[in-house]
Design a protein around this motif. Sequence first.
Motif, short mmCIF file in Angstrom:
data_model
loop_
_atom_site.label_atom_id
_atom_site.label_comp_id
_atom_site.label_asym_id
_atom_site.label_seq_id
_atom_site.Cartn_x
_atom_site.Cartn_y
_atom_site.Cartn_z
N GLU A 54 12.77 -1.80 -11.31
CA GLU A 54 11.75 -1.00 -11.99
C GLU A 54 10.60 -1.84 -12.51
O GLU A 54 9.43 -1.53 -12.29
CB GLU A 54 12.43 -0.29 -13.17
N ALA A 102 2.32 -2.82 -8.86
CA ALA A 102 1.19 -1.90 -8.95
C ALA A 102 -0.03 -2.60 -9.54
O ALA A 102 -1.16 -2.17 -9.32
CB ALA A 102 1.56 -0.70 -9.79
N ILE A 138 5.65 5.24 -8.57
CA ILE A 138 5.53 5.52 -10.01
C ILE A 138 5.19 6.99 -10.24
O ILE A 138 5.81 7.67 -11.06
CB ILE A 138 4.48 4.59 -10.65
N THR A 176 2.17 2.56 -6.46
CA THR A 176 1.47 3.69 -7.10
C THR A 176 2.20 4.99 -6.81
O THR A 176 2.39 5.82 -7.70
CB THR A 176 0.03 3.80 -6.53
N SER A 189 6.49 -1.81 -11.29
CA SER A 189 5.33 -1.71 -12.17
C SER A 189 4.43 -2.93 -12.02
O SER A 189 3.20 -2.83 -12.07
CB SER A 189 5.76 -1.59 -13.63
N ASN A 190 5.05 -4.11 -11.84
CA ASN A 190 4.27 -5.33 -11.67
C ASN A 190 3.47 -5.28 -10.39
O ASN A 190 2.30 -5.64 -10.36
CB ASN A 190 5.19 -6.54 -11.63
#
Lengths: 336, 442
Positions: free
Chosen positions: B259, B266, B309, B306, B263-264
């Motif tokens: 997870e 992105a 998420i 992207t 996020s990183n």
Amino acid sequence: MSVKLTASAIAVAAIAATSAAARDQVQIAGSSTVLPYATIVAEAFGENFEFPTPVVEGGGSGAGRKKMCEGVGPNTLDIANSSSRIKQSDIDLCGTNGVSEIMEVRFGYDGIVFASDIDGPSFEFTPADWFNAIAKEVVVDGKLVANPNKTWADANANLPANNILAFIPGTKHGTREVFDKKVLEAGCKATGALELLGDKKACHALRTDGLSVDIDGDYTETLARLDANKNAIGVFGLSFYQNNTDKLIVATMDDVTPSTETVASGEYPVSRPLFFYVKKAHLGVIPGLQEYIDFFVSDDMAGPDGPLAEYGLVSDPELATTQEMVANGTPMPPLN
Amino acid sequence: MTDVSSTSSLLAVDDRTRRRNAAEKRFRVYGVIAIVLAMLALAGLMTSILTNGLSAFKQTFVTLEVYLDPAKLDKDGSGDLEKIRKVSTFGYAPLIRNTLQTHLDAPNMAVDDLSAKDAVKMISNESAAEMRRFVLANPDMIGETVSFKFLASGRVDGYYKGRVTMESAERDSNISPQQLMFADKLKDAGLLETSFNWGFLTRADASENRPEAAGLGVAILGSLYMMAVVLCLTLPIGVAASIYLEEFAPKNWFTDIVEVNISNLAAVPSIVFGILGLAIFINFAGLPQSAPIVGGLVLTLMTLPTIIISTRASLKAVPPSIRDAALGVGASKMQAVFHHVLPLAAPGILTGTIIGLAQALGETAPLLLIGMVAFVREFPGAPPEGLFDPAAALPVQVYNWTQRADPAFAERASGAIIVLLVFLLFMNAIAIILRRRFERRW
């Protein structure tokens, strides 16, 4: 829906794995100075031959040569455009990657001009003026001192008393090499700084107080900078100037106005040859490669009345020798 | 509650209240100022792009009747296509010159000091190629007089768009006032007109000596191909990954790491994906340079985080009661997800995907590294093979044109920005419509 899409994705991936063997079109990369000429030739080639139009990329002379020397095969470059001569290090790199034979094709000359905004004053330069204006150290009363000159009149009393502000090509450009050699070194010698400095390389050192600005972008950036600073002087390629004569006023060098004629005759001192390098192993393998290089150096294209000359190329007086060499596929001899 | 002094009235505003009211008023003013500044910046940007670029959608054409001279095009009169093919575009230019000569010779048309040779320069270099294509397609037309609608050269075109004036032509080595005067006479004779430039959307790129012929055709097609690749790869991979992570995966340290990494990713600058693409897809996998497939793969890597998420967010937004109800009547976990959760999350997923695609469409940096910045004049073939042909991309074409010497390319670059913006606007509008129509709130 998601299942179908996955299937198509797998199909795409499968094709990706199997394809990539053959290539139909010639691939070219390198100097951004040669790029416009190469695109003009590529376009005319695509129109007049049954072969597809070659793909031409910019990226810089050195980058293009390095890419060409990456190896032999359809995934490597066929031709590297270059605005300076190939270096021994490139040839060595080629050798280690199995690119043994390279053809060197010189197809013409390019002038380097000094121009300012059309609404500004006109200038008549000599290399010594440029050295006095932007070198790091200049000769004053027989001694080397940090450059004190603030206006062009300080550098040479005959020039207008405008503040010095010069936009010159950054060090990654082939144009800069020529500028260093033909302008700074000549000026260095003429002002007597060479004797005091002792080394030609030392003549290349420029003042760092912001009066000489390196432009790493291309000529359009220099033009935009001149537009913002009406009193500044910029360094351009002759062909770029010829396409923007309504915005720029060109300076003479040693009392010679740059033009295709004066560069061809050698009167205008700041010029350089333009080359492209062909990987010989690809001749006869990549369809259209031999035809493209023959077409490039033909009188129709590179001759004095051809479209390249119209765009600003200074035609090579020895074009016939080049044509013969290209037709015979003679590889270049070792650099001397 | 503070003490209220005996002298104050509830109707009179005391100092503290006045200060609070003033603070609120100030805050509102700041907000309005912020919005006005943002709108001004946007308006400035749009006016600059529109004033520079709208003219790219118009083009000056010259209609000329050209006699296809057999003496030039088919010397031995055999009509043999192979022999006609031997005549290069250089052989066609004199035919245009002959036509212009007859116009110059016509009463009231002559311009002092203007020869037919100079007048030819007013017609695009593309014309000879157009004629040659026409003759090769209709060899029986040799010997006839055919009417062609040629592009006017970039400078003549610029004259009717206000970019070139008589004064600037005086100093310009590519155009003379005489040529412009002749252009005006042609215009009065009804031979020269400015009309909508479909070629700007359909033609391929052109070289420096014919900016008027440059179009976005190859770039639009290349961008479409790349978007197709991105869509076909990111949607299944992204949705599968998010469904697994959201609905099935156990919560442990491993999924936590995954997870955090998503996020990183992105937030990783797009140029990094370009370097990765060059190393993996071109140097290692041996895919061709400048091909939409490589661009698509690189943009897929960039868009995946992207989409994952946003998909996870829309899955999370489906209330647990839906899952519980499905499981309660005996559905398996997979049935609950695919029959109930996914359909309800679909509008959100699609919105996220479209916004991800719009982002990928405007991306330039990674494409520069994989050879998409090249001069490409051949249209790529039909997919799937066409995905491996060289192509350009819209944002890269903008970058490419801003570097050209001829001022006509600056106008085209702004025109290309407008086209790109229209595509983005269109995609974002679809995303908004989908959200408005299908999204359910609980």
